[in-house]
Design a protein around this motif. Structure first.
Motif, short mmCIF file in Angstrom:
data_model
loop_
_atom_site.label_atom_id
_atom_site.label_comp_id
_atom_site.label_asym_id
_atom_site.label_seq_id
_atom_site.Cartn_x
_atom_site.Cartn_y
_atom_site.Cartn_z
N HIS A 219 -30.36 -90.26 37.66
CA HIS A 219 -30.07 -91.25 38.70
C HIS A 219 -31.34 -91.83 39.32
O HIS A 219 -31.30 -92.88 39.98
CB HIS A 219 -29.22 -90.62 39.81
N THR A 220 -32.48 -91.17 39.13
CA THR A 220 -33.74 -91.65 39.70
C THR A 220 -34.42 -92.70 38.84
O THR A 220 -35.40 -93.32 39.27
CB THR A 220 -34.73 -90.48 39.89
N GLY A 221 -33.92 -92.90 37.60
CA GLY A 221 -34.60 -93.82 36.68
C GLY A 221 -35.79 -93.18 36.01
O GLY A 221 -36.58 -93.85 35.35
N LEU A 222 -35.92 -91.85 36.16
CA LEU A 222 -37.04 -91.11 35.57
C LEU A 222 -36.51 -90.09 34.58
O LEU A 222 -35.34 -89.71 34.62
CB LEU A 222 -37.84 -90.40 36.66
N PHE A 223 -37.39 -89.60 33.70
CA PHE A 223 -37.01 -88.53 32.78
C PHE A 223 -38.24 -87.72 32.40
O PHE A 223 -39.38 -88.15 32.58
CB PHE A 223 -36.31 -89.09 31.54
N PHE A 224 -37.97 -86.51 31.90
CA PHE A 224 -39.03 -85.64 31.39
C PHE A 224 -39.05 -85.81 29.88
O PHE A 224 -38.07 -85.49 29.20
CB PHE A 224 -38.75 -84.19 31.79
N PRO A 225 -40.14 -86.30 29.29
CA PRO A 225 -40.12 -86.77 27.90
C PRO A 225 -40.33 -85.72 26.81
O PRO A 225 -40.13 -86.03 25.63
CB PRO A 225 -41.24 -87.81 27.87
N VAL A 226 -40.74 -84.51 27.14
CA VAL A 226 -40.97 -83.51 26.09
C VAL A 226 -39.63 -82.97 25.61
O VAL A 226 -38.83 -82.49 26.41
CB VAL A 226 -41.87 -82.37 26.61
#
Length: 557
Positions: A219-226
């Motif tokens: 919902h924040t528009g962010l992600f953890f890419p690993v």
């Protein structure tokens, strides 16, 4: 102990690693403690007949130190390295009993398990290519950094090994217990402690899965890419400095850890740095603990950087006439500077595995295949797709199979993400799967893939090649009869020829799986005794009793 026994017992039916609640819930009842955490009820008395046998294994089954992997051939040429490994002095029976009693008094009766099934789950792994006959003597279930510190203080006082455990999906016996000791299972430490969207970071505990983490923060528009295997958890990802399919664009675990809270061997709690994304303050202790496989301390909190979810993502699959032509295409994409989000390779055997296992709804062509992920603005994605299409055609690549929506995109990419699981699902009774990795400079990737693929085919076994081709990381997976010592030896020789070949190409014995028990001799080949000596000095300074995940990465001398 025979080498065949050191490398594991016959694999049982496929069963993915599960959280502690589901694992333990099948074998015991549950109760709530005063803090509201759900824990298994107190098990049977500590010294059962099985426990006595286990203790005998703990004190007498240490010969694994002399025969793992290709150590013997290496040591025969390096007499200095052939000195008898130092075996630290650990707790005797009475001290173990005392320590378990103390831990239960501090954490609660149900917080320390000595149940035989629990011990087996924390010392043996169906995922690992190597297993040994020794198991931990107890499993502790902390709920906080403070409780981990209490565990460490007790184990330090009695000289008892500690082995961290989170997802349980490691491939090189990283969480095995060659000296017995206490397995510290973080399954109750599974919370996101702080989410800071404006700073694009968060702090979480070690038993948070990377996939569930991304669901929580979407919902924040962010992600953890690993993005390693689907069952991986953040604690284990820190321990092995893993990567995954996104590494070509976003890098590996070490690039995304801001700071760590670590409990040292004597129970001291430290924080490796503060929260800025850059700092020149003192030694980079964060980097020291990332990839240390729990041999320097127990990581209890992790602050991670986050990335912005791209505006648009597209996934494409293209077939090639050979692995070399696919690899050549990948190298041309990298050399051209196209900012690809991810680029993966799978051979015809692995594509057949995916089809047979039914891991995806689509039926795939069983030829060498490249998987591409494009991300960015709509215009940039369109341009990059056209550029990659042209490069693929020059190497004989077929038509691009594109996604049309998010669900189809997930299905396409799942063929690569489910590769190992798909292969393990096809095992017959008694089969093992040996899965390992190396990484080489990009210019040598096509060479090692081609040679290693031929050697695997010559085995006459069910074997596949795949990898993160954008950063030179290559994997082999070979299915074989685990009850046939001759067949196991044949597979082992093939695997370690690939490892030696990677080292000859100035590569590394592991790109993302870690050293664990299985690649200690290969690490010495790769770095040399002097470099390993520096690591041992660091280990001795931080963990002078040698109780932090002993036997992993290197042997104490």
């Amino acid at each position: 102990m025979e080498r065949s026994r050191l490398f594991g017992v016959a694999a049982r039916a496929l069963q993915a690693p599960r959280t502690c609640r589901s694992r333990l819930g099948q074998t015991k009842r549950w109760q709530s403690n005063t803090t509201g955490n759900i824990r298994p009820q107190a098990p049977q008395p500590f010294w059962t007949t099985g426990r006595v046998l286990l203790f005998s294994a703990f004190t007498g089954s240490l010969t694994y130190l002399y025969g793992i992997s290709d150590t013997s051939s290496f040591l025969s040429q390096n007499p200095v390295a052939a000195r008898k490994p130092y075996v630290p002095v650990y707790a005797k029976k009475a001290e173990l009993e005392t320590a378990v009693t103390e831990l239960r008094g501090m954490l609660g009766e149900s917080a320390v398990s000595t149940d035989d099934e629990d011990l087996h789950r924390h010392g043996y792994s169906e995922w690992s290519s190597i297993n040994i006959d020794v198991l931990p003597v107890a499993v502790a279930y902390p709920t906080s950094t403070e409780e981990v510190s209490q565990i460490a203080k007790v184990c330090h006082k009695h000289k008892i090994p500690m082995i961290p455990y989170s997802g349980g999906s490691s491939l090189e016996a990283n969480f095995s217990a060659p000296f017995g000791g206490v397995s510290v299972d973080f399954c109750f430490m599974d919370k996101v402690l702080a989410l800071r969207p404006d700073d694009m970071d968060l702090t979480c505990q070690p038993a948070v899965g990377w996939m569930s983490l991304n669901e929580k923060i979407a919902h924040t528009g962010l992600f953890f890419p690993v993005d390693p295997g689907p069952s991986a958890m953040i604690g284990g990802m820190v321990g092995t400095s893993c990567s995954g399919t996104n590494a070509v664009r976003y890098g590996t675990m070490k690039d995304w850890v801001v700071n760590l809270t670590v409990v040292l061997a004597d129970g001291t709690v430290i924080k490796t740095k503060r929260r800025p994304r850059k700092s020149a303050a003192g030694y980079n202790l964060t980097a020291l603990f990332v990839g240390s496989e729990g041999t320097l301390g127990l990581v209890t909190e992790i602050t991670l950087k986050l990335a912005v979810i791209p505006q648009e993502t597209s996934v494409a699959v293209v077939n090639f006439p050979s692995l070399r032509s696919a690899a050549a295409t990948a190298m041309s994409v990298v050399r051209t500077g196209i900012p690809i989000a991810a680029m993966e390779i799978m051979d015809e055997v692995q594509m057949s595995v995916v089809n047979k296992a039914g891991a995806t709804k689509k039926k795939w062509k069983e030829t060498p295949t490249l998987f591409f992920k494009f991300s960015g603005t709509p215009g940039a994605v369109k341009e990059h797709i056209q550029q990659v299409r042209e490069l693929s055609r020059k190497q004989g690549g077929g038509d691009f199979d594109f996604t049309r929506d998010a669900e189809e995109q997930k299905a396409l990419w799942s063929a690569r993400k489910e590769a190992l699981w798909s292969m393990m699902a096809l095992r017959r009774e008694g089969d093992d799967v040996w899965s390992t990795d190396v990484a080489v400079p990009l210019s040598r990737l096509a060479d090692i893939i081609e040679i290693s693929k031929k050697e695997m085919d010559d085995l006459g076994l069910f074997a596949s090649a795949l990898g993160h081709i954008g950063d030179g990381n290559f994997h082999e997976s070979i299915m074989f009869n685990g009850n046939d010592p001759a067949e196991r030896q044949k597979v082992q020789d093939c695997v370690y020829r690939m490892v030696d070949r990677a080292l000859e190409m100035e590569g590394t014995c592991t790109g993302e799986h870690g050293i664990g028990l299985g690649k200690k001799a290969s690490l010495v080949k790769e770095l040399g005794l002097d470099t390993i000596g520096v690591m041992k000095k660091i280990k001795a300074a931080i963990d002078p009793l040698g109780i932090m995940n002993p036997g992993k990465v290197f042997d104490l001398q």
